[in-house]
Design a protein around this motif. Structure first.
Motif, PDB file in Angstrom:
ATOM      1  N   ARG A  75       4.889   3.580  -4.377  1.00  0.00           N
ATOM      2  CA  ARG A  75       4.624   4.734  -5.230  1.00  0.00           C
ATOM      3  C   ARG A  75       5.131   4.443  -6.644  1.00  0.00           C
ATOM      4  O   ARG A  75       5.861   3.484  -6.883  1.00  0.00           O
ATOM      5  N   TYR A 130       0.815  -1.214   0.000  1.00  0.00           N
ATOM      6  CA  TYR A 130       0.000   0.000   0.000  1.00  0.00           C
ATOM      7  C   TYR A 130       0.850   1.267   0.000  1.00  0.00           C
ATOM      8  O   TYR A 130       0.420   2.315  -0.469  1.00  0.00           O
ATOM      9  N   GLU A 131       2.086   1.164   0.529  1.00  0.00           N
ATOM     10  CA  GLU A 131       2.948   2.348   0.577  1.00  0.00           C
ATOM     11  C   GLU A 131       3.749   2.541  -0.713  1.00  0.00           C
ATOM     12  O   GLU A 131       4.507   3.508  -0.841  1.00  0.00           O
ATOM     13  N   PHE A 188      -4.175   4.908  -7.365  1.00  0.00           N
ATOM     14  CA  PHE A 188      -4.769   5.268  -6.078  1.00  0.00           C
ATOM     15  C   PHE A 188      -6.260   5.493  -6.280  1.00  0.00           C
ATOM     16  O   PHE A 188      -6.684   6.034  -7.302  1.00  0.00           O
ATOM     17  N   GLN A 189      -7.049   5.093  -5.299  1.00  0.00           N
ATOM     18  CA  GLN A 189      -8.491   5.313  -5.353  1.00  0.00           C
ATOM     19  C   GLN A 189      -8.946   5.945  -4.045  1.00  0.00           C
ATOM     20  O   GLN A 189      -9.009   5.280  -3.023  1.00  0.00           O
ATOM     21  N   GLY A 190      -9.251   7.235  -4.095  1.00  0.00           N
ATOM     22  CA  GLY A 190      -9.741   7.910  -2.899  1.00  0.00           C
ATOM     23  C   GLY A 190      -8.630   8.336  -1.962  1.00  0.00           C
ATOM     24  O   GLY A 190      -8.257   9.504  -1.904  1.00  0.00           O
ATOM     25  N   ASN A 191      -8.045   7.412  -1.232  1.00  0.00           N
ATOM     26  CA  ASN A 191      -7.011   7.713  -0.250  1.00  0.00           C
ATOM     27  C   ASN A 191      -5.659   7.830  -0.942  1.00  0.00           C
ATOM     28  O   ASN A 191      -5.108   6.844  -1.429  1.00  0.00           O
ATOM     29  N   ARG A 192      -5.104   9.049  -0.987  1.00  0.00           N
ATOM     30  CA  ARG A 192      -3.848   9.271  -1.687  1.00  0.00           C
ATOM     31  C   ARG A 192      -2.640   8.741  -0.921  1.00  0.00           C
ATOM     32  O   ARG A 192      -1.541   8.684  -1.457  1.00  0.00           O
ATOM     33  N   ARG A 193      -2.820   8.340   0.323  1.00  0.00           N
ATOM     34  CA  ARG A 193      -1.704   7.795   1.101  1.00  0.00           C
ATOM     35  C   ARG A 193      -1.626   6.276   1.002  1.00  0.00           C
ATOM     36  O   ARG A 193      -0.652   5.679   1.459  1.00  0.00           O
ATOM     37  N   ARG A 194      -2.626   5.672   0.442  1.00  0.00           N
ATOM     38  CA  ARG A 194      -2.701   4.211   0.401  1.00  0.00           C
ATOM     39  C   ARG A 194      -3.042   3.783  -1.023  1.00  0.00           C
ATOM     40  O   ARG A 194      -4.101   4.119  -1.544  1.00  0.00           O
ATOM     41  N   SER A 195      -2.131   3.067  -1.661  1.00  0.00           N
ATOM     42  CA  SER A 195      -2.366   2.669  -3.046  1.00  0.00           C
ATOM     43  C   SER A 195      -3.473   1.629  -3.126  1.00  0.00           C
ATOM     44  O   SER A 195      -3.842   1.000  -2.124  1.00  0.00           O
TER      45      SER A 195
END
Length: 221
Positions: free
Chosen positions: A120, A117-118, A142-149
């Motif tokens: 990039r 998830y981290e 990314f979908q919705g949460n830009r910190r979690r792929s």
């Protein structure tokens, strides 16, 4: 973008005339007036619509000398109680087409899943570049949460040979502690729209939206 050319030595701008007179009558009157100074090649009224002019006409004379004579003699004279304004007319503006952009290259694309998830896009690109592959594009979705792929992404290559080699070399490799799974993307060959017609049945058009990309990925899973 538009570009102005120099004023024509034959074409005169004739302003200050009434806009109320019928078009046919006005053109005949203007022609008669200018014929005193030489050959009148053309008379053109600038129109608001089919029945009302802008109080402006363009007259093309037979030679530069005749145009100059008309200009000198008619400037500031009167027609129907109005002061005439004379000048050399500028040619109509010509549009210059914008420079064509460089065509986008055809790419051969792999679908990569089970990403951390981290992860990039840079991590994905660095991994696939480690085997001397020519990576053109690398994207982690990314979908919705830009910190979690979303756990998947795409890698594009210049040639089919490089893409096939990367598929064999990187399937099951570790990325940030997780073993990735690599497969041909559903849209394995990406072709810019302007070039797709030249590449035959092997090509498919680029996806126009992120939603379309996500739909393709979900179908692949």
């Amino acid at each position: 973008m538009e570009e102005d050319s120099e004023a024509s030595p034959l074409r005169l701008e004739f302003g200050g005339i009434s806009s109320a007179i019928e078009t046919k009558t006005k053109m005949e009157d203007i022609r008669t007036l200018f014929e005193k100074y030489g050959t009148v090649v053309d008379v053109e009224l600038a129109m608001y619509n089919k029945t009302r002019n802008r109080g402006l006409a363009f007259v093309t004379m037979g030679s530069p000398e005749e145009a100059l004579a008309a200009l000198n003699n008619l400037e500031s004279s009167e027609m129907e109680g109005r002061i005439i304004k004379m000048a050399y007319a500028k040619p109509k503006k010509t549009k210059i087409p914008p420079p064509s952009s460089q065509p986008k290259p055809v790419t051969f694309n792999l679908y990569v899943e089970n990403l951390p998830y981290e992860a990039r896009s840079k991590d994905l690109k660095d991994l696939f570049n480690s085997e001397d592959c020519s990576v053109v594009t690398a994207e982690v979705v990314f979908q919705g949460n830009r910190r979690r792929s979303a756990g998947y992404g795409f890698v594009g290559f210049k040639s089919k040979k490089e893409a096939e080699a990367a598929l064999s070399a990187f399937h099951g490799k570790l990325l940030l502690g997780r073993r990735i799974r690599v497969a041909r993307g559903k849209q394995f060959v990406k072709v810019p729209k302007e070039e797709s017609s030249q590449l035959g049945d092997e090509s498919t058009e680029l996806n126009s939206t992120v939603e379309q990309v996500n739909t393709d990925v979900n179908d692949t899973k």
